[in-house]
Design a protein around this motif. Structure first.
Motif, PDB file in Angstrom:
ATOM      1  N   TYR A 145     -13.345  -3.463   9.046  1.00  8.51           N
ATOM      2  CA  TYR A 145     -12.259  -3.352  10.016  1.00  8.51           C
ATOM      3  C   TYR A 145     -12.113  -1.902  10.480  1.00  8.51           C
TER       4      TYR A 145
ATOM      5  N   TYR B 251      -8.817   0.275  11.984  1.00  7.25           N
ATOM      6  CA  TYR B 251      -7.413   0.360  12.357  1.00  7.25           C
ATOM      7  C   TYR B 251      -7.162   1.730  12.986  1.00  7.25           C
TER       8      TYR B 251
ATOM      9  N   LYS C   8      -3.193  11.338   4.386  1.00  8.39           N
ATOM     10  CA  LYS C   8      -4.181  10.620   3.577  1.00  8.39           C
ATOM     11  C   LYS C   8      -4.353   9.187   4.060  1.00  8.39           C
ATOM     12  N   SER C   9      -5.255   8.479   3.381  1.00 10.96           N
ATOM     13  CA  SER C   9      -5.481   7.081   3.710  1.00 10.96           C
ATOM     14  C   SER C   9      -4.579   6.172   2.868  1.00 10.96           C
ATOM     15  N   LEU C  10      -4.826   4.887   2.917  1.00 11.77           N
ATOM     16  CA  LEU C  10      -3.987   3.931   2.207  1.00 11.77           C
ATOM     17  C   LEU C  10      -4.576   3.578   0.860  1.00 11.77           C
TER      18      LEU C  10
ATOM     19  N   LEU D 218      -5.308  -7.954   8.014  1.00  9.59           N
ATOM     20  CA  LEU D 218      -3.946  -7.741   7.532  1.00  9.59           C
ATOM     21  C   LEU D 218      -3.095  -7.155   8.651  1.00  9.59           C
TER      22      LEU D 218
ATOM     23  N   GLN E 130      -5.513   8.821  14.304  1.00  7.12           N
ATOM     24  CA  GLN E 130      -6.309   8.669  13.088  1.00  7.12           C
ATOM     25  C   GLN E 130      -6.933   7.277  13.103  1.00  7.12           C
TER      26      GLN E 130
ATOM     27  N   TYR F 277       0.837  -1.178   0.000  1.00  5.82           N
ATOM     28  CA  TYR F 277       0.000   0.000   0.000  1.00  5.82           C
ATOM     29  C   TYR F 277       0.881   1.239   0.000  1.00  5.82           C
TER      30      TYR F 277
ATOM     31  N   ARG G 164      -9.680  11.808  11.614  1.00  3.24           N
ATOM     32  CA  ARG G 164      -8.589  12.266  12.493  1.00  3.24           C
ATOM     33  C   ARG G 164      -9.208  12.901  13.727  1.00  3.24           C
TER      34      ARG G 164
ATOM     35  N   GLN H  61      -4.095   4.538  13.695  1.00  5.10           N
ATOM     36  CA  GLN H  61      -2.763   4.891  13.233  1.00  5.10           C
ATOM     37  C   GLN H  61      -2.361   6.254  13.775  1.00  5.10           C
TER      38      GLN H  61
ATOM     39  N   LEU I  25      -7.747  -5.274   1.276  1.00  3.80           N
ATOM     40  CA  LEU I  25      -8.538  -4.327   2.048  1.00  3.80           C
ATOM     41  C   LEU I  25      -8.642  -3.004   1.283  1.00  3.80           C
ATOM     42  N   PHE I  26      -9.828  -2.424   1.344  1.00  3.90           N
ATOM     43  CA  PHE I  26     -10.064  -1.114   0.748  1.00  3.90           C
ATOM     44  C   PHE I  26     -10.338  -0.140   1.892  1.00  3.90           C
ATOM     45  N   PHE I  27      -9.620   0.971   1.900  1.00  9.71           N
ATOM     46  CA  PHE I  27      -9.671   1.890   3.024  1.00  9.71           C
ATOM     47  C   PHE I  27     -10.487   3.135   2.725  1.00  9.71           C
ATOM     48  N   GLY I  28     -11.137   3.639   3.784  1.00  5.00           N
ATOM     49  CA  GLY I  28     -11.743   4.947   3.720  1.00  5.00           C
ATOM     50  C   GLY I  28     -10.688   6.023   3.894  1.00  5.00           C
ATOM     51  N   GLU I  29     -11.120   7.287   3.864  1.00  5.96           N
ATOM     52  CA  GLU I  29     -10.201   8.410   3.934  1.00  5.96           C
ATOM     53  C   GLU I  29      -9.681   8.667   5.348  1.00  5.96           C
ATOM     54  N   GLY I  30     -10.302   8.056   6.331  1.00 10.46           N
ATOM     55  CA  GLY I  30      -9.833   8.214   7.700  1.00 10.46           C
ATOM     56  C   GLY I  30     -10.571   9.299   8.462  1.00 10.46           C
TER      57      GLY I  30
ATOM     58  N   ARG J 205     -14.328  13.631   8.935  1.00 13.35           N
ATOM     59  CA  ARG J 205     -12.933  13.501   8.531  1.00 13.35           C
ATOM     60  C   ARG J 205     -12.021  14.063   9.612  1.00 13.35           C
ATOM     61  N   TYR J 206     -12.459  15.116  10.253  1.00 13.65           N
ATOM     62  CA  TYR J 206     -11.694  15.739  11.329  1.00 13.65           C
ATOM     63  C   TYR J 206     -12.644  16.062  12.476  1.00 13.65           C
TER      64      TYR J 206
ATOM     65  N   LEU K 220      -8.859   4.510  10.797  1.00 11.18           N
ATOM     66  CA  LEU K 220      -9.078   4.108   9.411  1.00 11.18           C
ATOM     67  C   LEU K 220     -10.035   2.927   9.355  1.00 11.18           C
TER      68      LEU K 220
END
Lengths: 109, 116
Positions: B33, B35, A41-43, A97, B88, A35, B112, B37, B105-110, B9-10, B90
């Protein structure tokens, strides 16, 4: 416990140079993921490697997987500034993961 | 390609407030999921779900809770936020079926979160 280790963690390289990022993992797995993350930003998914010997290329990036050595590499060819980002490898733990600590890459003129 | 959305987002809030981070995906993925970070650091799995009414704790202990009442929705709640929750968050999703499933895995923008 599945451990995923990347090296180097920080990499500063000049434009036009080549370099390789390494990803080692501690338990058997035939799937590995790379990734990219830009600051704040995100991944973004780069590569999905699904078998031993898998090799994938996209532009100046090429990823490979050696499941017997539990090693994946991400090779950068003729780096350009746009490749500056953090690169994560990840391995399937069975339910999610597990990610490495990431390699922060800075490409300078 | 999965479409996965996170709100807010924030967010900046005071200690002791209750917050919910929203996550929705439109691809019909069964697995979702969360996560956590910290800036410039690795990702830690805090919650995951195999599908509706399934929630599991991840590898990193977290004071947050999650629910999965609908396939597309996987909100995360902190009952009483503290400065140590600043991070953050995710959200991600993936397919959970044999055959063509790559496990990607496909992630969103997060989201914060800052807790003062």
């Amino acid at each position: 416990e599945l451990k995923v280790e990347q090296n180097p963690l920080f990499l500063s390289m000049q434009e036009g140079k080549n370099y390789t990022i390494y990803c080692n993992y501690s338990t058997t797995s035939d799937r590995l993921y790379w990734y990219r993350q830009d600051p704040g930003k995100s991944l973004e998914s780069l590569f999905v490697l699904l078998s031993n010997g898998a090799v994938k290329q996209e532009g100046r990036l090429m990823a490979s997987l050696d499941t017997k050595a539990r090693l994946s590499t991400l090779h950068i060819t003729a780096a350009v500034h746009d490749l500056s980002a953090t690169y994560f490898c990840a391995v399937n733990s069975g339910y999610a993961l597990n990610f490495g600590k990431g390699t922060s890459l800075l490409v300078t003129p | 390609e999965a479409d996965i959305y996170q709100t807010p987002r924030y967010l900046v809030i005071g200690t002791g407030k209750k917050i919910t981070l929203e996550c929705s995906q439109t691809m019909g993925h069964d697995k979702m999921y969360w996560y956590q970070q910290d800036p410039g650091m690795e990702l830690h799995l805090i919650h995951y779900s195999y599908g509706v009414n399934s929630t599991e704790k991840g590898d990193l202990s977290s004071e947050s809770t999650v629910s999965r009442i609908r396939t597309e929705h996987f909100p995360l709640t902190l009952e009483s936020a503290r400065p140590s929750h600043t991070s953050q968050y995710l959200c991600a999703s993936s397919e959970y079926k044999t055959g063509t499933n790559t496990g990607e895995l496909f992630f969103g923008e997060g989201s914060r979160l800052t807790v003062l």
